[in-house]
Design a protein around this motif. Structure first.
Motif, PDB file in Angstrom:
ATOM      1  N   PRO A   1     -11.137   3.379 -33.816  1.00 49.99           N
ATOM      2  CA  PRO A   1     -11.881   2.462 -32.955  1.00 49.99           C
ATOM      3  C   PRO A   1     -12.413   1.264 -33.745  1.00 49.99           C
ATOM      4  O   PRO A   1     -12.461   1.290 -34.975  1.00 49.99           O
ATOM      5  N   SER A   2     -12.796   0.273 -33.008  1.00 49.17           N
ATOM      6  CA  SER A   2     -13.332  -0.933 -33.630  1.00 49.17           C
ATOM      7  C   SER A   2     -14.578  -0.578 -34.455  1.00 49.17           C
ATOM      8  O   SER A   2     -15.417   0.193 -34.005  1.00 49.17           O
ATOM      9  N   GLY A   3     -14.624  -1.119 -35.650  1.00 51.98           N
ATOM     10  CA  GLY A   3     -15.782  -0.861 -36.492  1.00 51.98           C
ATOM     11  C   GLY A   3     -15.680   0.418 -37.298  1.00 51.98           C
ATOM     12  O   GLY A   3     -16.611   0.772 -38.028  1.00 51.98           O
ATOM     13  N   SER A   4     -14.562   1.105 -37.231  1.00 51.17           N
ATOM     14  CA  SER A   4     -14.448   2.378 -37.944  1.00 51.17           C
ATOM     15  C   SER A   4     -14.141   2.187 -39.429  1.00 51.17           C
ATOM     16  O   SER A   4     -14.186   3.146 -40.196  1.00 51.17           O
ATOM     17  N   GLY A   5     -13.804   0.970 -39.800  1.00 50.65           N
ATOM     18  CA  GLY A   5     -13.576   0.705 -41.224  1.00 50.65           C
ATOM     19  C   GLY A   5     -12.119   0.493 -41.602  1.00 50.65           C
ATOM     20  O   GLY A   5     -11.781   0.472 -42.787  1.00 50.65           O
ATOM     21  N   LYS A   6     -11.266   0.288 -40.623  1.00 45.92           N
ATOM     22  CA  LYS A   6      -9.825   0.120 -40.891  1.00 45.92           C
ATOM     23  C   LYS A   6      -9.565  -1.080 -41.802  1.00 45.92           C
ATOM     24  O   LYS A   6      -8.855  -0.973 -42.813  1.00 45.92           O
ATOM     25  N   THR A   7     -10.126  -2.227 -41.397  1.00 45.91           N
ATOM     26  CA  THR A   7      -9.902  -3.441 -42.184  1.00 45.91           C
ATOM     27  C   THR A   7     -10.448  -3.277 -43.599  1.00 45.91           C
ATOM     28  O   THR A   7      -9.799  -3.660 -44.585  1.00 45.91           O
ATOM     29  N   THR A   8     -11.612  -2.680 -43.679  1.00 48.14           N
ATOM     30  CA  THR A   8     -12.224  -2.472 -44.990  1.00 48.14           C
ATOM     31  C   THR A   8     -11.309  -1.635 -45.885  1.00 48.14           C
ATOM     32  O   THR A   8     -11.074  -1.978 -47.057  1.00 48.14           O
TER      33      THR A   8
ATOM     34  N   ARG B   1     -28.030  -3.849 -46.655  1.00 53.62           N
ATOM     35  CA  ARG B   1     -28.841  -4.832 -45.947  1.00 53.62           C
ATOM     36  C   ARG B   1     -30.249  -4.635 -46.474  1.00 53.62           C
ATOM     37  O   ARG B   1     -30.867  -3.609 -46.209  1.00 53.62           O
TER      38      ARG B   1
ATOM     39  N   LYS C   1     -12.467 -13.369 -42.561  1.00 54.20           N
ATOM     40  CA  LYS C   1     -13.153 -13.102 -41.297  1.00 54.20           C
ATOM     41  C   LYS C   1     -13.579 -14.387 -40.604  1.00 54.20           C
ATOM     42  O   LYS C   1     -13.753 -14.417 -39.399  1.00 54.20           O
TER      43      LYS C   1
ATOM     44  N   TYR D   1     -22.263  -1.279 -47.647  1.00 50.83           N
ATOM     45  CA  TYR D   1     -22.922  -2.585 -47.717  1.00 50.83           C
ATOM     46  C   TYR D   1     -24.410  -2.335 -47.776  1.00 50.83           C
ATOM     47  O   TYR D   1     -24.888  -1.296 -47.340  1.00 50.83           O
TER      48      TYR D   1
ATOM     49  N   VAL E   1     -19.708   2.337 -45.008  1.00 50.78           N
ATOM     50  CA  VAL E   1     -18.610   1.955 -44.117  1.00 50.78           C
ATOM     51  C   VAL E   1     -17.426   2.914 -44.296  1.00 50.78           C
ATOM     52  O   VAL E   1     -16.788   3.314 -43.330  1.00 50.78           O
TER      53      VAL E   1
HETATM   54  N1  LIG Z   1     -19.654  -7.986 -45.180  1.00 53.89           N
HETATM   55  C1  LIG Z   1     -20.165  -6.983 -44.444  1.00 53.89           C
HETATM   56  N2  LIG Z   1     -21.485  -6.751 -44.459  1.00 53.89           N
HETATM   57  C2  LIG Z   1     -22.006  -5.757 -43.731  1.00 53.89           C
HETATM   58  N3  LIG Z   1     -21.280  -4.945 -42.969  1.00 53.89           N
HETATM   59  C3  LIG Z   1     -19.961  -5.127 -42.892  1.00 53.89           C
HETATM   60  C4  LIG Z   1     -19.327  -6.161 -43.629  1.00 53.89           C
HETATM   61  N4  LIG Z   1     -18.001  -6.101 -43.380  1.00 53.89           N
HETATM   62  C5  LIG Z   1     -17.818  -5.091 -42.514  1.00 53.89           C
HETATM   63  N5  LIG Z   1     -18.987  -4.500 -42.214  1.00 53.89           N
HETATM   64  C6  LIG Z   1     -19.172  -3.342 -41.335  1.00 53.89           C
HETATM   65  O1  LIG Z   1     -18.263  -2.353 -41.704  1.00 53.89           O
HETATM   66  C7  LIG Z   1     -17.809  -1.682 -40.574  1.00 53.89           C
HETATM   67  C8  LIG Z   1     -16.300  -1.577 -40.572  1.00 53.89           C
HETATM   68  O2  LIG Z   1     -15.768  -2.846 -40.437  1.00 53.89           O
HETATM   69  P1  LIG Z   1     -14.184  -3.063 -40.350  1.00 53.89           P
HETATM   70  O3  LIG Z   1     -13.566  -2.468 -41.538  1.00 53.89           O
HETATM   71  O4  LIG Z   1     -13.942  -4.489 -40.111  1.00 53.89           O
HETATM   72  O5  LIG Z   1     -13.825  -2.228 -39.056  1.00 53.89           O
HETATM   73  P2  LIG Z   1     -12.477  -2.213 -38.184  1.00 53.89           P
HETATM   74  O6  LIG Z   1     -11.478  -3.054 -38.890  1.00 53.89           O
HETATM   75  O7  LIG Z   1     -12.119  -0.798 -38.091  1.00 53.89           O
HETATM   76  O8  LIG Z   1     -12.853  -2.778 -36.868  1.00 53.89           O
HETATM   77  C9  LIG Z   1     -18.340  -2.409 -39.355  1.00 53.89           C
HETATM   78  O9  LIG Z   1     -19.445  -1.674 -38.844  1.00 53.89           O
HETATM   79  C10 LIG Z   1     -18.813  -3.716 -39.920  1.00 53.89           C
HETATM   80  O10 LIG Z   1     -19.929  -4.177 -39.206  1.00 53.89           O
END
Ligand SMILES: Nc1ncnc2c1ncn2[C@@H]1O[C@H](COP(=O)(O)OP(=O)(O)O)[C@@H](O)[C@H]1O
Ligand SMILES: [Mg+2]
Lengths: 388, 240
Positions: B52-59, B26, A385, B24, B33
């Motif tokens: 959509p952005s932030g939906s967790g695709k990358t995760t 905090r 990232k 995650y 996520v």
């Molecule tokens: N290391 C992290 N700590 C806290 N929250 C995270 C972390 N990585 C991702 N997130 C949260 O997880 C959610 C999904 O992230 P991500 O998988 O990158 O979404 P996408 O790829 O769909 O845009 C987002 O709300 C992001 O803020």
């Protein structure tokens, strides 16, 4: 591409930064190597193995005070004593006061026996020896001193006295070689020249150099000689030759502490600079490291690669520094060797090279380990990232 | 497990996700996520993961690719239970089974195209000659043989991404994961890269999971699945 190529290319990512940091390493290692060698050289003066069975007897109140030459008879009577050489620092110069070198008036009959290690008698011919003993106005000089002044056997060397009001004209009768270069920057002439030329020196001498049969005899002898002359008109101070030399080195101040202080400061400074540079270099590569780990590079592998980068950097820097120090040592030998005899032995010894390189490597490992370890602990997803 | 609600075609599954969750924290606050992800992807699939952005695709993609660990559920990918592997085993597994394609290409700038592609091969036991053959083969496949000794900065974005694809396939992995592979490319280059990925799927049988939020890109995949606030949508779009 091999691992080493990968490491090298990573190191050359920012050439300017790499060159700057390698340059500061070169300078640091150079400085430390030269200073430490200076210390080694000085220590060698006071730890000369050749002098292990020699003593110096002088006046208790200091070097400017004289002792009666008759003391020699008493010294010779001691069973531990092999021979005694009366010797006086003359302090003359040749042509130019700045052209300084060690010159002594000494007892020619015992000089060679007392200092037989220093004279390396192998190269000296019987004829030369006879010539010197026969010519009361003769002198002997070490080869490097002769070379420096362009002297040959038979040349006349006019010495200008600074301590004593005579200017002897001495004919070179022998040019000797010594195992140690510092011992060649010396001139000796007959003691009679001083004794007969300077009325106040009649029957007196600055020091006796006593050679014992065995080093073990020395402590006992020291004690006996000083006790014998205690409360006399001329009290003696007897000490080992090394202790005697140490009193000269001490005149330069506490050089050891100064050098160790500077060394410590340089080490700390270069550790901080290297650490900071490696931290920046590794931080810049956060994403790249994460990509490599994603591709299957284990943490250990990444750590090892980064550490090797650090080691290569300080290795090259350190090697250049040591090399430069060696070149400088040659310069010191030829420029200062005559003025201060111990500088003729100035060299970067293998021990110094090894400890400098070991120190540099330790700095490289330590400076790299902290940021490199942090990089391998960081989650891969976070590294991917990161922008950059 | 009820993965069959996704009709991704038949065949032996190469990816099996069972109730996978990722949160995650905090401080003491849990931020979910991904939740209850059940998914079976057959070998040879080409899936576009949308949302959509932030939906967790990358995760989700990172979990499948074994560079992240779930906080719940289990994953079986390319025949291995990822939960049971330690970090070093997981790294070795990735080297063997997964090729990565990133949005920003992520080539190593100080290495030329050849060396970039060679990088993952250094970890395999392959000798010099074998490595050269495989790198040349991979670069030929992405049509960059003439750019072999160019550095990334001497390449266009499209070319860089093609080098990255060559790097992803050079170890001959079963699975390719791509996170927004066309996100940084113009339309023409994006088409080229997508066409290439289609070929890798069709001709070499690579299983591909591609994250994208671009519907045009998603259309190149064979199936599209949708993620919404960390939960998989039940509908699957079939493109071809
Ligand atoms: N290391 C992290 N700590 C806290 N929250 C995270 C972390 N990585 C991702 N997130 C949260 O997880 C959610 C999904 O992230 P991500 O998988 O990158 O979404 P996408 O790829 O769909 O845009 C987002 O709300 C992001 O803020
Ligand atoms: Mg994303």
């Amino acid at each position: 591409m091999r691992w080493l190529a990968l490491i090298w290319k990573s190191l050359m990512r920012s050439k300017r930064r790499t060159i700057l940091i390698a340059g500061s390493l070169v300078l640091s290692v150079f400085t430390v190597a030269v200073l430490q060698s200076l210390l080694t050289t000085l220590n060698a003066v006071t730890n000369n193995p050749n002098s292990s069975n020699r003593l110096v007897v002088r006046h208790k109140s200091g070097l400017t005070q004289m002792l009666p030459r008759s003391y020699e008879a008493y010294l010779r009577q001691q069973t531990e004593v092999e021979t005694v050489c009366a010797l006086q620092w003359f302090g003359g110069y040749y042509q130019d006061p700045r052209n300084f070198f060690a010159n002594f008036a000494s007892d020619e009959t015992t000089l060679f026996q007392t200092f037989r290690e220093e004279f390396g008698l192998a190269g000296i011919t019987e004829a030369q020896m006879k010539d010197y003993l026969r010519d009361g106005a003769g002198c002997i000089v070490g080869e490097s001193l002769a070379k420096k002044n362009g002297w040959k056997v038979g040349d006349v060397v006019p010495l200008t006295g600074t301590i004593f009001p005579i200017n002897p004209r001495l004919t070179i009768r022998m040019i000797f070689k010594s195992p140690k270069p510092s011992d060649e920057n010396v001139l000796h002439f007959h003691y009679k020249v001083l004794e007969e030329g300077v009325p106040r020196m009649k029957g007196l001498v600055g020091s006796f150099w006593v050679r014992t049969h065995r080093p073990e005899d020395i402590p006992r002898l020291i004690e006996r000689v000083d006790r014998h002359y205690a409360n006399s008109a001329y009290e003696t101070l007897t000490e080992t030759e090394n202790a005697f030399n140490l009193s000269f080195v001490k005149m330069l101040g506490n050089i050891g502490a100064i050098i160790q202080g500077i060394t410590a400061a340089v080490v700390v400074a270069i550790l901080i600079v290297t650490g900071n540079t490696m931290a920046t270099a590794i931080r810049e590569r956060t994403t790249e490291i994460a990509v490599c780990r994603a591709m299957g590079f284990s943490s250990t592998r990444v750590l090892a690669l980064l550490l090797m980068e650090g080691v290569l950097l300080v290795g090259v820097g350190g090697l250049l520094g040591v090399l430069l120090a060696n070149l400088a040592a040659g310069g010191v030998r030829s420029s200062l060797g005559a003025a201060m005899p111990f500088f003729a032995d100035f060299a970067i010894l293998p021990d110094t090279v090894i400890s400098c390189m070991a120190g540099a490597l330790a700095i490289g490992l330590l400076a790299t380990f902290i940021p490199a370890y942090a990089a391998t602990r960081r989650p891969i997803t976070e590294g991917l990232k990161a922008v950059g | 497990m009820d993965a069959n609600r996704f009709d991704l075609g038949g065949g032996e599954p190469i990816i099996i996700l069972d109730d996978v969750a990722k949160s995650y924290w905090r401080e003491t606050l849990e931020i979910p996520v991904l939740q209850g992800i059940d998914l079976e992807i057959p070998r040879g699939s080409y899936i576009a993961l949308m949302g959509p952005s932030g939906s967790g695709k990358t995760t989700l993609l990172n979990l499948i690719a074994g560079i992240d660990r779930p906080t719940g559920g289990s994953l079986e990918v390319c025949g291995h239970h990822l939960n049971g592997l330690d970090d070093d085993e997981l790294a070795a597994w990735r080297n063997l089974h997964v090729g990565f394609i990133f949005q920003n290409y992520n080539l190593v700038p100080v290495l030329n195209a050849f060396e970039n592609v060679e990088l993952p091969l250094l970890l395999t036991g392959a000798g010099r000659g074998e490595r050269r053959d495989r790198v040349e083969e991979a670069l030929a496949l992405v049509n960059l043989t003439d750019r072999m000794f160019n550095y990334p900065r001497q390449l266009s974005g499209g070319q860089e991404q093609r080098v990255a694809i060559a790097r992803a396939i050079v170890t001959n992995p079963d699975l390719l994961v791509a996170d927004e592979p066309t996100g940084a490319l113009d339309a023409k280059n994006a088409e080229e890269v997508l066409g290439l990925m289609e070929r890798l799927n069709a001709e070499l049988g690579k299983t591909i999971v591609m994250v994208t939020h671009d519907p045009k890109a998603a259309h190149h995949a064979r199936h599209q699945i949708h993620l919404e606030k960390g939960v998989l949508d039940r509908t699957v779009e079939v493109n071809r």
